[in-house]
Design an enzyme around this catalytic site. Sequence first.
Site, PDB file in Angstrom:
ATOM      1  N   ASP A 229       0.860  -1.182   0.000  1.00  0.00           N
ATOM      2  CA  ASP A 229       0.000   0.000   0.000  1.00  0.00           C
ATOM      3  C   ASP A 229       0.903   1.240   0.000  1.00  0.00           C
ATOM      4  O   ASP A 229       2.121   1.149   0.174  1.00  0.00           O
ATOM      5  CB  ASP A 229      -0.886  -0.050   1.245  1.00  0.00           C
TER       6      ASP A 229
ATOM      7  N   ALA B 211      -0.138   5.244   1.266  1.00  0.00           N
ATOM      8  CA  ALA B 211      -0.306   6.097   2.453  1.00  0.00           C
ATOM      9  C   ALA B 211      -0.496   5.250   3.702  1.00  0.00           C
ATOM     10  O   ALA B 211      -1.350   4.366   3.753  1.00  0.00           O
ATOM     11  CB  ALA B 211      -1.497   7.035   2.273  1.00  0.00           C
TER      12      ALA B 211
ATOM     13  N   LYS C 195     -11.689   6.256  -3.217  1.00  0.00           N
ATOM     14  CA  LYS C 195     -12.186   7.469  -2.563  1.00  0.00           C
ATOM     15  C   LYS C 195     -13.673   7.736  -2.807  1.00  0.00           C
ATOM     16  O   LYS C 195     -14.367   8.235  -1.913  1.00  0.00           O
ATOM     17  CB  LYS C 195     -11.336   8.675  -2.981  1.00  0.00           C
TER      18      LYS C 195
ATOM     19  N   ASP D 250      -2.181  -0.995   5.877  1.00  0.00           N
ATOM     20  CA  ASP D 250      -2.537  -0.489   7.205  1.00  0.00           C
ATOM     21  C   ASP D 250      -4.041  -0.405   7.416  1.00  0.00           C
ATOM     22  O   ASP D 250      -4.490   0.146   8.419  1.00  0.00           O
ATOM     23  CB  ASP D 250      -1.913   0.896   7.425  1.00  0.00           C
TER      24      ASP D 250
END
Length: 275
Positions: A15, A17, A56, A189
């Site tokens: 990943d 960010a 998003k 994360d």
Amino acid sequence: MNYNQPATLQAAILDWAGTVVDFGSFAPTQIFVEAFAEFGVQVSLEEARGPMGMGKWDHIRTLCDIPAIAERYRAVFGRLPSDDDVTAIYERFMPLQIEKIAEHSALIPGALQAIAELRGMGLKIGSCSGYPAVVMEKVVALAETNGYVADHVVATDEVPNGRPWPAQALANVIALGIDDVAACVKVDDTWPGILEGRRAGMWTVALTCSGNALGLTYEQYQALPAAELERERTRIEQMFEGSRPHYLIETIAELPAVVRDINARLARGEMPQGN
């Protein structure tokens, strides 16, 4: 021709960010808050972090489906948010995200060293993100100036379905020429990113401290008292339980040791789907 189980990992799919860049995953969360605010709807940072890891548009749709946020929207507009309303928020979110992405582009401490060690073990480095391609172009360019270049990048709008579907992870498998999904490890994360790896048939590693779930800067993380850090780790590990990561570590700096352990398990005949 006979099927032979992979003996070692061939690729790590990372990943962005909260995993390799932007400790605390601040770039997307703050912009969600600002984008909703421009429509007169209050969303807290904690609420904004909830669906993190999704594409998003899907993230905004999920936020709008939270009853409390939907009621705040109704109070302003007299109706519940439709898909057209979600698109309007998304279209405001995007320029804000592009404008401010550089503010949170620093590499996570230990990332470059860990990735170099993985390459030294023969792994290719794939990557994917909940960001669309127009944002990823800037993220990738900023990371390159800091010394990080992935072998392949898949943005959320480059596949039919983003996380938690497995398409982005599998697109990396195809592009990198990997011959078995069990020879890949997905590192993320967020729970959608771990589900993505699980559904793709890969080994999975969840990060408990560098990303969205803890939501702190590196300096704040380093300053946490041991007892508080342990409580937070326990909370975050419980959050990940449903997505069933094979491993939980604090940051990407610990990843090489995990890769060595996975290689040992593969050599013993273990497979990710059986664990």
